[in-house]
Motif scaffolding. Structure first.
Motif, PDB file in Angstrom:
ATOM      1  N   LYS A 170     112.834  32.384  -9.904  1.00  0.00           N
ATOM      2  CA  LYS A 170     113.714  33.358  -9.231  1.00  0.00           C
ATOM      3  C   LYS A 170     113.838  33.081  -7.736  1.00  0.00           C
ATOM      4  N   GLU A 171     112.716  32.741  -7.083  1.00  0.00           N
ATOM      5  CA  GLU A 171     112.791  32.469  -5.643  1.00  0.00           C
ATOM      6  C   GLU A 171     113.583  31.190  -5.366  1.00  0.00           C
ATOM      7  N   LEU A 172     113.474  30.200  -6.235  1.00  0.00           N
ATOM      8  CA  LEU A 172     114.258  28.973  -6.083  1.00  0.00           C
ATOM      9  C   LEU A 172     115.748  29.282  -6.140  1.00  0.00           C
ATOM     10  N   VAL A 189     114.067  34.487   4.653  1.00  0.00           N
ATOM     11  CA  VAL A 189     112.768  35.157   4.751  1.00  0.00           C
ATOM     12  C   VAL A 189     112.434  35.760   3.393  1.00  0.00           C
ATOM     13  N   ALA A 190     111.355  35.268   2.783  1.00  0.00           N
ATOM     14  CA  ALA A 190     110.929  35.757   1.468  1.00  0.00           C
ATOM     15  C   ALA A 190     109.649  36.562   1.621  1.00  0.00           C
ATOM     16  N   ILE A 191     109.588  37.678   0.911  1.00  0.00           N
ATOM     17  CA  ILE A 191     108.392  38.517   0.968  1.00  0.00           C
ATOM     18  C   ILE A 191     108.085  39.053  -0.412  1.00  0.00           C
ATOM     19  N   ALA A 226     113.495  39.455  11.516  1.00  0.00           N
ATOM     20  CA  ALA A 226     113.168  38.030  11.361  1.00  0.00           C
ATOM     21  C   ALA A 226     114.265  37.301  10.582  1.00  0.00           C
ATOM     22  N   ALA A 227     114.943  38.040   9.696  1.00  0.00           N
ATOM     23  CA  ALA A 227     115.995  37.431   8.880  1.00  0.00           C
ATOM     24  C   ALA A 227     117.382  37.593   9.504  1.00  0.00           C
ATOM     25  N   GLU A 228     117.468  38.028  10.745  1.00  0.00           N
ATOM     26  CA  GLU A 228     118.753  38.282  11.407  1.00  0.00           C
ATOM     27  C   GLU A 228     119.695  37.084  11.276  1.00  0.00           C
ATOM     28  N   GLY A 229     120.882  37.349  10.767  1.00  0.00           N
ATOM     29  CA  GLY A 229     121.882  36.306  10.577  1.00  0.00           C
ATOM     30  C   GLY A 229     121.692  35.501   9.301  1.00  0.00           C
ATOM     31  N   GLY A 230     120.548  35.711   8.632  1.00  0.00           N
ATOM     32  CA  GLY A 230     120.233  34.930   7.441  1.00  0.00           C
ATOM     33  C   GLY A 230     120.099  35.789   6.201  1.00  0.00           C
ATOM     34  N   THR A 231     119.100  35.453   5.380  1.00  0.00           N
ATOM     35  CA  THR A 231     118.919  36.091   4.079  1.00  0.00           C
ATOM     36  C   THR A 231     117.505  36.631   3.961  1.00  0.00           C
ATOM     37  N   LEU A 232     117.398  37.870   3.467  1.00  0.00           N
ATOM     38  CA  LEU A 232     116.095  38.489   3.206  1.00  0.00           C
ATOM     39  C   LEU A 232     115.917  38.587   1.695  1.00  0.00           C
ATOM     40  N   PHE A 233     114.851  37.957   1.180  1.00  0.00           N
ATOM     41  CA  PHE A 233     114.586  37.955  -0.257  1.00  0.00           C
ATOM     42  C   PHE A 233     113.365  38.826  -0.541  1.00  0.00           C
ATOM     43  N   LEU A 234     113.578  39.912  -1.266  1.00  0.00           N
ATOM     44  CA  LEU A 234     112.505  40.832  -1.638  1.00  0.00           C
ATOM     45  C   LEU A 234     112.058  40.521  -3.065  1.00  0.00           C
ATOM     46  N   ASP A 235     110.957  39.801  -3.190  1.00  0.00           N
ATOM     47  CA  ASP A 235     110.421  39.491  -4.510  1.00  0.00           C
ATOM     48  C   ASP A 235     109.549  40.653  -4.971  1.00  0.00           C
ATOM     49  N   PRO A 267     121.127  47.587  14.945  1.00  0.00           N
ATOM     50  CA  PRO A 267     121.978  46.948  13.927  1.00  0.00           C
ATOM     51  C   PRO A 267     121.361  45.631  13.457  1.00  0.00           C
ATOM     52  N   VAL A 268     121.465  45.359  12.158  1.00  0.00           N
ATOM     53  CA  VAL A 268     120.948  44.103  11.608  1.00  0.00           C
ATOM     54  C   VAL A 268     122.016  43.462  10.726  1.00  0.00           C
ATOM     55  N   ASP A 269     122.020  42.141  10.733  1.00  0.00           N
ATOM     56  CA  ASP A 269     122.982  41.373   9.940  1.00  0.00           C
ATOM     57  C   ASP A 269     122.209  40.475   8.992  1.00  0.00           C
ATOM     58  N   ILE A 270     122.012  40.955   7.752  1.00  0.00           N
ATOM     59  CA  ILE A 270     121.272  40.168   6.761  1.00  0.00           C
ATOM     60  C   ILE A 270     121.991  40.220   5.423  1.00  0.00           C
ATOM     61  N   ARG A 271     121.739  39.211   4.596  1.00  0.00           N
ATOM     62  CA  ARG A 271     122.158  39.237   3.185  1.00  0.00           C
ATOM     63  C   ARG A 271     120.908  39.548   2.384  1.00  0.00           C
ATOM     64  N   LEU A 272     120.988  40.536   1.493  1.00  0.00           N
ATOM     65  CA  LEU A 272     119.812  40.955   0.741  1.00  0.00           C
ATOM     66  C   LEU A 272     119.843  40.392  -0.681  1.00  0.00           C
ATOM     67  N   LEU A 273     118.769  39.706  -1.053  1.00  0.00           N
ATOM     68  CA  LEU A 273     118.554  39.259  -2.426  1.00  0.00           C
ATOM     69  C   LEU A 273     117.231  39.855  -2.883  1.00  0.00           C
ATOM     70  N   SER A 274     117.135  40.256  -4.136  1.00  0.00           N
ATOM     71  CA  SER A 274     115.892  40.848  -4.620  1.00  0.00           C
ATOM     72  C   SER A 274     115.603  40.364  -6.033  1.00  0.00           C
ATOM     73  N   ALA A 275     114.351  40.501  -6.444  1.00  0.00           N
ATOM     74  CA  ALA A 275     113.956  40.027  -7.768  1.00  0.00           C
ATOM     75  C   ALA A 275     112.723  40.772  -8.244  1.00  0.00           C
ATOM     76  N   THR A 276     112.539  40.802  -9.547  1.00  0.00           N
ATOM     77  CA  THR A 276     111.300  41.291 -10.140  1.00  0.00           C
ATOM     78  C   THR A 276     111.267  40.836 -11.588  1.00  0.00           C
ATOM     79  N   HIS A 277     110.051  40.735 -12.142  1.00  0.00           N
ATOM     80  CA  HIS A 277     109.924  40.411 -13.567  1.00  0.00           C
ATOM     81  C   HIS A 277     109.884  41.677 -14.410  1.00  0.00           C
ATOM     82  N   ARG A 278     109.824  42.850 -13.741  1.00  0.00           N
ATOM     83  CA  ARG A 278     109.751  44.116 -14.462  1.00  0.00           C
ATOM     84  C   ARG A 278     111.153  44.633 -14.790  1.00  0.00           C
ATOM     85  N   ASN A 279     111.231  45.596 -15.689  1.00  0.00           N
ATOM     86  CA  ASN A 279     112.518  46.146 -16.119  1.00  0.00           C
ATOM     87  C   ASN A 279     112.876  47.336 -15.232  1.00  0.00           C
TER      88      ASN A 279
END
Length: 447
Positions: A170-172, A189-191, A226-235, A267-279
């Motif tokens: 998923k992170e890949l 930025v992945a967390i 930290a993810a300003e202008g980029g992508t924040l990935f919430l795993d 103000p923040v400028d980020i693209r948000l991606l998220s993931a989980t293995h749970r339902n």
């Protein structure tokens, strides 16, 4: 070089004028339309680079224009203009393929950021899609579809929810969406949300001001900044406590954050991606995950399949993993025997690609000669049957612990039958003596 051309679609003259002035100051040419019919006519006549359209138009809805642009031979980024707080329309527009949304009254700095991000999109998408074949491996139909979808999602700012089992990659996938997007020259930025203590989460996400709590000895920027202008990935986003879910929802909708102890929103400028293995659907039903946040992060769902659903991709994955682990060229690195490859393709892989990497690393430590044999893989005994066994219960713990218990029991019984003769026991189990000895050591039974 020609200046880019933007199509503005709005029936209010004041709005059109404001947008024209803003874009002209950014060295962007503009063409204006008052309704959908005029906009479609202009799109057929002019080669536009982006489109800004109001949702409510005299002859229909802006969503109709979003749909129309997606049918063009070369779709352009389209952003919809919504009334403040009307997130339902914005989410629906992004599901249909809109690049992003902007709310009235306009936040001009935010509008300029949106326009710059849209203009960064180029026709390099095809080239970038080809590159993903060397990163997200596999030529199965399902993996080809995922790579194509990644290319499409990279041309949007819509939040993406990536679902799939642990170890499936998923992170890949999230990294590839970022790398192909207009944000690729900014941070990814992945967390892991499950790895942050609950009492520190708000500070980690949004930052804090000096003295806002015990231990806050200086100002600190959070992950959003930290993810300003980029992508924040919430795993593992499912691990967020309800108290933070509320604040995350506001940050996503308003595109602003408030550091702990600060009176002002930033103000923040980020693209948000998220993931989980749970339902998450089940969690929404039982009240442990907010429904409004779920709909906001799950604008587009991308499912990553488990490895057992694409066994035809295993040979390419194995070759890639061996190359990475050995650093050797193709002539010098070991190869899998036909029986070893068949064993891997029959195995159910509860840990997916991550487990395959562990199996190959272990095999490299055990094999002799040039080939890796099925014995060297040390796959759990009767793992496939055990996974389906009606005797399995979550009370027993993790699947790995359960399988280890079955393996320990099987080896103990065979050793007893052979009165402790390990050579005979290995033969009965279908293992080499060396493989049995390795398993005894792993199970702490070598005494």
């Amino acid at each position: 070089m020609n200046k880019p051309l933007a199509l503005i679609v709005d029936d209010e003259p004041d709005i059109r004028e404001l947008l024209e002035i803003t874009l002209n100051r950014m060295s962007i040419r503009t063409a204006c339309a008052e309704n959908i019919a005029q906009a479609k006519a202009l799109l057929k006549q002019e080669s536009c680079d982006l489109c800004l359209t109001d949702m409510k138009l005299p002859d229909g809805n802006g969503l109709e224009l979003v749909d129309f642009i997606q049918t063009l031979s070369a779709p352009i980024p389209v952003a919809v203009i919504t009334a403040h707080g009307n997130m339902e329309s914005a989410i629906l527009a992004m599901k249909k393929g809109a690049f992003d949304f902007v709310s009235k009254p306009f936040d001009l700095p935010g509008l300029r950021l949106l326009i710059n991000n849209a203009l960064k999109l180029s026709d390099a998408g095809t080239t970038k899609e080809r590159r993903t074949r060397h990163t997200l491996l596999g030529e199965s139909l399902i993996m080809q579809e995922i790579r194509a979808k990644i290319g499409k999602l990279a041309r949007s700012q819509a939040p993406v929810y990536i679902s799939g089992e642990s170890g499936s990659g998923k992170e890949l996938v999230a990294k590839l969406i970022h790398q192909q997007s207009s944000r690729s020259d900014h941070a990814f930025v992945a967390i892991n949300c499950g790895a942050i203590p609950h009492d520190l989460m708000e500070s980690e996400f949004f930052g804090h001001k000096k003295g806002s709590f015990t231990g806050a000895v200086s100002d600190k920027k959070g992950l959003f900044q930290a993810a300003e202008g980029g992508t924040l990935f919430l795993d593992e986003v499912a691990d967020l406590p309800l108290s933070l879910q509320v604040k995350l929802l506001r940050a996503i909708q308003e595109k602003k954050i408030r550091p702990v102890g600060d009176q002002q929103e930033i103000p923040v400028d980020i693209r948000l991606l998220s993931a989980t293995h749970r339902n998450l659907n089940d969690m929404v039903r039982d009240g442990s995950f907010r429904q409004d946040l779920y709909y906001r992060i799950n604008v587009i769902d991308l499912h990553v399949p488990p490895l057992r659903e694409r066994p035809g991709d295993i040979p390419a994955l194995v070759e890639h993993i061996l190359a990475k682990l050995t650093g050797a060229n193709k002539q010098d690195r070991p190869v899998l025997s036909a029986s070893a490859l068949a064993a891997l393709q029959k195995y159910h892989f509860p840990g997916n690609v991550r487990e395959l990497e562990n199996i190959m690393e272990r095999a490299l430590a055990l094999y002799d000669g040039n080939n890796i044999e099925s014995d060297d893989l040390n796959l759990p005994i009767d793992a496939h049957k055990a996974a389906k066994s009606p005797e399995y219960s979550p009370v027993l713990g993790s699947l790995e612990d359960h399988l280890e218990g079955i393996e320990r029991k099987a080896i103990t019984l065979v050793l007893e039958e052979n009165e402790g003769d390990k050579t005979a026991a290995a033969k009965q189990l279908g293992l080499s003596f060396r493989s049995l000895r390795y398993r005894l050591k792993q199970l702490d039974m070598d005494h």
